[in-house]
Design an enzyme around this catalytic site. Structure first.
Site, PDB file in Angstrom:
ATOM      1  N   ASP A  56       0.877  -1.163   0.000  1.00 40.38           N
ATOM      2  CA  ASP A  56       0.000   0.000   0.000  1.00 40.38           C
ATOM      3  C   ASP A  56       0.918   1.218   0.000  1.00 40.38           C
ATOM      4  O   ASP A  56       1.692   1.420   0.933  1.00 40.38           O
ATOM      5  CB  ASP A  56      -0.872  -0.017   1.254  1.00 40.38           C
ATOM      6  CG  ASP A  56      -1.809   1.181   1.367  1.00 40.38           C
ATOM      7  OD1 ASP A  56      -1.583   2.192   0.666  1.00 40.38           O
ATOM      8  OD2 ASP A  56      -2.761   1.118   2.163  1.00 40.38           O
ATOM      9  N   TYR A 158      -9.294  14.815  -7.156  1.00 41.84           N
ATOM     10  CA  TYR A 158      -8.392  14.162  -8.116  1.00 41.84           C
ATOM     11  C   TYR A 158      -7.461  15.180  -8.772  1.00 41.84           C
ATOM     12  O   TYR A 158      -6.248  14.965  -8.855  1.00 41.84           O
ATOM     13  CB  TYR A 158      -9.230  13.446  -9.177  1.00 41.84           C
ATOM     14  CG  TYR A 158      -8.433  12.655 -10.175  1.00 41.84           C
ATOM     15  CD1 TYR A 158      -7.779  11.483  -9.796  1.00 41.84           C
ATOM     16  CD2 TYR A 158      -8.330  13.060 -11.501  1.00 41.84           C
ATOM     17  CE1 TYR A 158      -7.056  10.736 -10.714  1.00 41.84           C
ATOM     18  CE2 TYR A 158      -7.603  12.327 -12.427  1.00 41.84           C
ATOM     19  CZ  TYR A 158      -6.970  11.171 -12.026  1.00 41.84           C
ATOM     20  OH  TYR A 158      -6.240  10.440 -12.940  1.00 41.84           O
TER      21      TYR A 158
END
Length: 252
Positions: A56, A158
């Site tokens: 991760d 984003y």
């Protein structure tokens, strides 16, 4: 820069842009360590020369362990390509109320902080490998998006995260120059990744129609081709390259 008989790291390497890049590097003779979440790795097909590592990118300890694995493989770690990212959408003020702060933070955590995490820890290992011509040791390629420049409605999180990646590029290149490490960023337009596989053919055709030329969606293999070109071209550094067919995103 040499790719054959070197180690490479590709984040998000189990699918989409990362999978295409990992495969392309392996075909050029690199031993590739593809970082991704365990769930994604479980769905990925085996690829010759590619070793999947459950990482991760927001977990510093996991990234350190993955980087140590790649750097300790017996080959010089010279190439890192950061493709891991997420892209949920939400308006700053929508029908359900204001933008969820936790969602905004998560997108920035994965796309920007995750990228920086890998850049930092991988750079430490690349800086230890023997020098090549002109003192070069390696390259780090990050992934932004055309949304960094023309974010659409619902892309506040984003776009902010990818704008951060663009902003990181030059100072990172300057910081790492003394260690012989180049830093570049690719800003893709609309690419045929697994996220688009769930939408209708009509919707995909509409997206393609908005691209000036060539009037189609990009392919992950084209991203990989560009990434390898950046590795090969030793004088490219500190730059963000758009891969978008001259697309300029409309508000929606």
């Amino acid at each position: 820069m040499q790719i054959t008989d070197t180690a490479a790291i590709v984040t998000g390497g189990a699918s989409g842009l990362g999978a295409a890049t990992a495969s392309a590097l392996a075909q050029r003779g690199a031993r590739v360590f593809a970082f991704d979440l365990a769930m994604a790795i479980g769905e990925a097909p085996p690829v010759a020369g590619v070793e999947y590592v459950a990482v991760d990118v927001t977990d510093a300890a996991a990234v350190q362990a993955g980087v140590d694995t790649a750097a300790g493989a017996g080959l010089p770690l010279r190439t890192v390509v950061n493709c891991a990212g997420i892209g949920p959408s939400m308006r700053i003020l929508g029908r359900r109320g204001p933008h969820d702060l936790a969602l905004f933070a998560k997108v920035v955590q994965v796309n920007l902080i995750g990228t920086f995490n890998v850049v930092t820890l991988a750079a430490e290992k690349i800086a230890e490998v023997p020098e090549l011509d002109h003192g070069q040791r390696g390259i780090i390629i990050n992934t932004a998006s055309v949304a960094a420049y023309e974010g659409q409605i619902g892309q506040a999180a984003y776009s902010a995260s990818k704008g951060g990646v663009v902003g990181l590029t030059l100072p990172a290149a300057r910081d790492l120059a003394q260690h012989g490490i180049r830093v570049l960023t690719i800003a893709p337009g609309i690419i045929e990744t697994p996220m688009l596989a769930t939408v209708s053919e009509e919707f995909r055709a509409g997206l393609a129609a908005g691209v000036p030329f060539p009037q189609r969606l990009g392919r992950p293999e084209e991203f990989a081709q560009l990434a390898l070109s950046l590795v090969d071209h030793d004088y490219l550094n500190g730059e963000t390259i758009r891969l978008d067919g001259a697309l300029r995103m409309a508000p929606r």
